[in-house]
Scaffold this motif. Structure first.
Motif, PDB file in Angstrom:
ATOM      1  N   ALA A 161     -71.653 -16.082  57.580  1.00  0.00           N
ATOM      2  CA  ALA A 161     -71.975 -14.664  57.771  1.00  0.00           C
ATOM      3  C   ALA A 161     -72.640 -14.087  56.529  1.00  0.00           C
ATOM      4  O   ALA A 161     -73.650 -13.373  56.613  1.00  0.00           O
ATOM      5  CB  ALA A 161     -70.704 -13.883  58.109  1.00  0.00           C
ATOM      6  N   GLU A 162     -72.092 -14.453  55.366  1.00  0.00           N
ATOM      7  CA  GLU A 162     -72.625 -13.951  54.094  1.00  0.00           C
ATOM      8  C   GLU A 162     -74.059 -14.447  53.880  1.00  0.00           C
ATOM      9  O   GLU A 162     -74.931 -13.702  53.442  1.00  0.00           O
ATOM     10  CB  GLU A 162     -71.723 -14.432  52.951  1.00  0.00           C
ATOM     11  CG  GLU A 162     -71.785 -13.571  51.710  1.00  0.00           C
ATOM     12  CD  GLU A 162     -70.987 -14.175  50.550  1.00  0.00           C
ATOM     13  OE1 GLU A 162     -71.420 -14.009  49.398  1.00  0.00           O
ATOM     14  OE2 GLU A 162     -69.947 -14.830  50.811  1.00  0.00           O
ATOM     15  N   SER A 163     -74.298 -15.709  54.224  1.00  0.00           N
ATOM     16  CA  SER A 163     -75.632 -16.301  54.055  1.00  0.00           C
ATOM     17  C   SER A 163     -76.646 -15.658  54.982  1.00  0.00           C
ATOM     18  O   SER A 163     -77.782 -15.391  54.590  1.00  0.00           O
ATOM     19  CB  SER A 163     -75.582 -17.802  54.322  1.00  0.00           C
ATOM     20  OG  SER A 163     -74.617 -18.403  53.505  1.00  0.00           O
ATOM     21  N   LEU A 164     -76.248 -15.424  56.234  1.00  0.00           N
ATOM     22  CA  LEU A 164     -77.156 -14.807  57.205  1.00  0.00           C
ATOM     23  C   LEU A 164     -77.511 -13.384  56.777  1.00  0.00           C
ATOM     24  O   LEU A 164     -78.656 -12.963  56.874  1.00  0.00           O
ATOM     25  CB  LEU A 164     -76.538 -14.795  58.609  1.00  0.00           C
ATOM     26  CG  LEU A 164     -76.457 -16.154  59.313  1.00  0.00           C
ATOM     27  CD1 LEU A 164     -75.726 -16.024  60.649  1.00  0.00           C
ATOM     28  CD2 LEU A 164     -77.849 -16.747  59.523  1.00  0.00           C
ATOM     29  N   TRP A 165     -76.504 -12.665  56.291  1.00  0.00           N
ATOM     30  CA  TRP A 165     -76.740 -11.296  55.818  1.00  0.00           C
ATOM     31  C   TRP A 165     -77.686 -11.308  54.624  1.00  0.00           C
ATOM     32  O   TRP A 165     -78.620 -10.514  54.537  1.00  0.00           O
ATOM     33  CB  TRP A 165     -75.406 -10.641  55.448  1.00  0.00           C
ATOM     34  CG  TRP A 165     -75.527  -9.225  54.986  1.00  0.00           C
ATOM     35  CD1 TRP A 165     -75.391  -8.755  53.714  1.00  0.00           C
ATOM     36  CD2 TRP A 165     -75.800  -8.078  55.809  1.00  0.00           C
ATOM     37  NE1 TRP A 165     -75.567  -7.401  53.677  1.00  0.00           N
ATOM     38  CE2 TRP A 165     -75.820  -6.953  54.950  1.00  0.00           C
ATOM     39  CE3 TRP A 165     -76.037  -7.899  57.179  1.00  0.00           C
ATOM     40  CZ2 TRP A 165     -76.064  -5.659  55.417  1.00  0.00           C
ATOM     41  CZ3 TRP A 165     -76.277  -6.611  57.644  1.00  0.00           C
ATOM     42  CH2 TRP A 165     -76.286  -5.520  56.768  1.00  0.00           C
ATOM     43  N   ILE A 173     -74.322 -20.256  49.209  1.00  0.00           N
ATOM     44  CA  ILE A 173     -75.293 -19.526  50.036  1.00  0.00           C
ATOM     45  C   ILE A 173     -76.598 -20.306  50.114  1.00  0.00           C
ATOM     46  O   ILE A 173     -77.163 -20.492  51.194  1.00  0.00           O
ATOM     47  CB  ILE A 173     -75.523 -18.103  49.470  1.00  0.00           C
ATOM     48  CG1 ILE A 173     -74.288 -17.234  49.745  1.00  0.00           C
ATOM     49  CG2 ILE A 173     -76.775 -17.467  50.082  1.00  0.00           C
ATOM     50  CD1 ILE A 173     -74.447 -15.780  49.408  1.00  0.00           C
ATOM     51  N   LEU A 174     -77.046 -20.799  48.975  1.00  0.00           N
ATOM     52  CA  LEU A 174     -78.292 -21.573  48.920  1.00  0.00           C
ATOM     53  C   LEU A 174     -78.244 -22.747  49.907  1.00  0.00           C
ATOM     54  O   LEU A 174     -79.133 -22.929  50.742  1.00  0.00           O
ATOM     55  CB  LEU A 174     -78.489 -22.093  47.492  1.00  0.00           C
ATOM     56  CG  LEU A 174     -79.801 -22.796  47.234  1.00  0.00           C
ATOM     57  CD1 LEU A 174     -80.840 -21.779  46.781  1.00  0.00           C
ATOM     58  CD2 LEU A 174     -79.652 -23.884  46.181  1.00  0.00           C
ATOM     59  N   ILE A 175     -77.179 -23.523  49.825  1.00  0.00           N
ATOM     60  CA  ILE A 175     -77.061 -24.719  50.676  1.00  0.00           C
ATOM     61  C   ILE A 175     -76.928 -24.335  52.150  1.00  0.00           C
ATOM     62  O   ILE A 175     -77.574 -24.930  53.014  1.00  0.00           O
ATOM     63  CB  ILE A 175     -75.871 -25.592  50.207  1.00  0.00           C
ATOM     64  CG1 ILE A 175     -76.207 -26.226  48.850  1.00  0.00           C
ATOM     65  CG2 ILE A 175     -75.553 -26.683  51.229  1.00  0.00           C
ATOM     66  CD1 ILE A 175     -75.009 -26.762  48.102  1.00  0.00           C
ATOM     67  N   SER A 176     -76.129 -23.300  52.435  1.00  0.00           N
ATOM     68  CA  SER A 176     -75.968 -22.980  53.861  1.00  0.00           C
ATOM     69  C   SER A 176     -77.245 -22.391  54.446  1.00  0.00           C
ATOM     70  O   SER A 176     -77.562 -22.630  55.610  1.00  0.00           O
ATOM     71  CB  SER A 176     -74.741 -22.098  54.114  1.00  0.00           C
ATOM     72  OG  SER A 176     -74.884 -20.866  53.502  1.00  0.00           O
ATOM     73  N   VAL A 177     -78.031 -21.647  53.642  1.00  0.00           N
ATOM     74  CA  VAL A 177     -79.330 -21.155  54.136  1.00  0.00           C
ATOM     75  C   VAL A 177     -80.245 -22.345  54.457  1.00  0.00           C
ATOM     76  O   VAL A 177     -80.886 -22.386  55.508  1.00  0.00           O
ATOM     77  CB  VAL A 177     -80.001 -20.212  53.108  1.00  0.00           C
ATOM     78  CG1 VAL A 177     -81.477 -20.004  53.432  1.00  0.00           C
ATOM     79  CG2 VAL A 177     -79.281 -18.870  53.058  1.00  0.00           C
ATOM     80  N   MET A 235     -65.395 -20.735  55.738  1.00  0.00           N
ATOM     81  CA  MET A 235     -66.588 -21.330  56.354  1.00  0.00           C
ATOM     82  C   MET A 235     -67.388 -20.284  57.142  1.00  0.00           C
ATOM     83  O   MET A 235     -68.569 -20.071  56.888  1.00  0.00           O
ATOM     84  CB  MET A 235     -66.144 -22.485  57.268  1.00  0.00           C
ATOM     85  CG  MET A 235     -67.302 -23.195  57.950  1.00  0.00           C
ATOM     86  SD  MET A 235     -68.322 -24.178  56.796  1.00  0.00           S
ATOM     87  CE  MET A 235     -69.503 -24.850  57.936  1.00  0.00           C
ATOM     88  N   MET A 236     -66.705 -19.609  58.092  1.00  0.00           N
ATOM     89  CA  MET A 236     -67.372 -18.567  58.879  1.00  0.00           C
ATOM     90  C   MET A 236     -67.854 -17.441  57.976  1.00  0.00           C
ATOM     91  O   MET A 236     -68.905 -16.847  58.194  1.00  0.00           O
ATOM     92  CB  MET A 236     -66.419 -17.979  59.953  1.00  0.00           C
ATOM     93  CG  MET A 236     -66.096 -18.914  61.097  1.00  0.00           C
ATOM     94  SD  MET A 236     -67.566 -19.646  61.867  1.00  0.00           S
ATOM     95  CE  MET A 236     -68.202 -18.242  62.767  1.00  0.00           C
ATOM     96  N   GLU A 237     -67.043 -17.196  56.946  1.00  0.00           N
ATOM     97  CA  GLU A 237     -67.387 -16.135  56.001  1.00  0.00           C
ATOM     98  C   GLU A 237     -68.659 -16.483  55.236  1.00  0.00           C
ATOM     99  O   GLU A 237     -69.541 -15.630  55.058  1.00  0.00           O
ATOM    100  CB  GLU A 237     -66.228 -15.956  55.018  1.00  0.00           C
ATOM    101  CG  GLU A 237     -66.073 -14.556  54.473  1.00  0.00           C
ATOM    102  CD  GLU A 237     -64.802 -14.427  53.651  1.00  0.00           C
ATOM    103  OE1 GLU A 237     -64.926 -14.165  52.438  1.00  0.00           O
ATOM    104  OE2 GLU A 237     -63.703 -14.630  54.222  1.00  0.00           O
ATOM    105  N   LEU A 238     -68.768 -17.741  54.840  1.00  0.00           N
ATOM    106  CA  LEU A 238     -69.961 -18.193  54.109  1.00  0.00           C
ATOM    107  C   LEU A 238     -71.197 -18.102  54.998  1.00  0.00           C
ATOM    108  O   LEU A 238     -72.260 -17.658  54.562  1.00  0.00           O
ATOM    109  CB  LEU A 238     -69.769 -19.637  53.611  1.00  0.00           C
ATOM    110  CG  LEU A 238     -70.978 -20.225  52.863  1.00  0.00           C
ATOM    111  CD1 LEU A 238     -71.261 -19.447  51.578  1.00  0.00           C
ATOM    112  CD2 LEU A 238     -70.762 -21.710  52.556  1.00  0.00           C
TER     113      LEU A 238
END
Ligand code: CTP
Ligand code: MG
Length: 154
Positions: free
Chosen positions: A6-10, A128-132, A1-4
């Motif tokens: 972080a990955e999305s923000l990056w 990534i799409l959804i978390s953004v 979860m945290m990884e997703l």
């Protein structure tokens, strides 16, 4: 979860940097050159300026270069700046004056078009799409309030 997260923000960072730059560096002649649409209202309004557009392209692309992915930086910046213009175009057609808040539109116009542009270059994962799409409205509200407190935005 945290990884997703972080990955999305990056991943989306160039679009965020691009969207923030005009608040500090915008101004001057408007992108629509003062022209009006068929409804008699301004095409985009005075808040969308060439300098703002250029500063967003520059800061977002620079972010991508520093991240080691200049093409993504360029596409996300171009998409963010065009999405922001599209948002203003829609707001003017709805009769909303420049600077008036438009929920959802203000929150997502720039990231949706940014990711659309980047699809030509790479396919981001659905995660990534959804978390953004979920994180951006929250971050937008946070930074927007800070900008207003600092007197950078009305
Ligand atoms: N800005 C700019 N040029 C751009 C985009 C933004 O100069 N292409 C600057 C303007 O000073 C604008 C500020 O950044 O007021 C914040 O941008 P934004 O919130 O997107 O615009 P709004 O003031 O809400 O105007 P609109 O109603 O047209 O969205
Ligand atoms: Mg906007």
């Amino acid at each position: 979860m945290m990884e997703l997260i972080a990955e999305s923000l990056w991943y989306i960072l160039p679009a965020y940097m691009s969207n923030m730059a005009p608040v500090l560096m915008g101004g001057g002649s408007p992108v629509d050159l003062g022209k009006r649409w068929m409804d008699g209202r301004r095409v985009l309004g005075d808040h969308k300026t060439w300098r703002g557009f250029a500063s967003g392209m520059a800061l977002g692309t620079l972010t991508g270069i520093l991240q080691g992915d200049p093409i993504r930086g360029f596409l996300l910046s171009a998409g963010a700046m065009c999405g922001d213009l599209l948002g203003s175009f829609i707001k003017r057609r709805l009769g909303l004056p420049p600077g008036r808040d438009a929920p959802v539109l203000d929150h997502l116009d720039f990231v949706v078009v940014a990711m659309l542009f980047d699809l030509f270059h790479e396919h981001m994962s659905p995660g990534i799409l959804i978390s953004v799409l979920m994180m951006t409205p929250l971050l937008y509200e946070l930074t927007n309030r800070i900008a207003k407190l600092l007197g950078l935005k009305r």
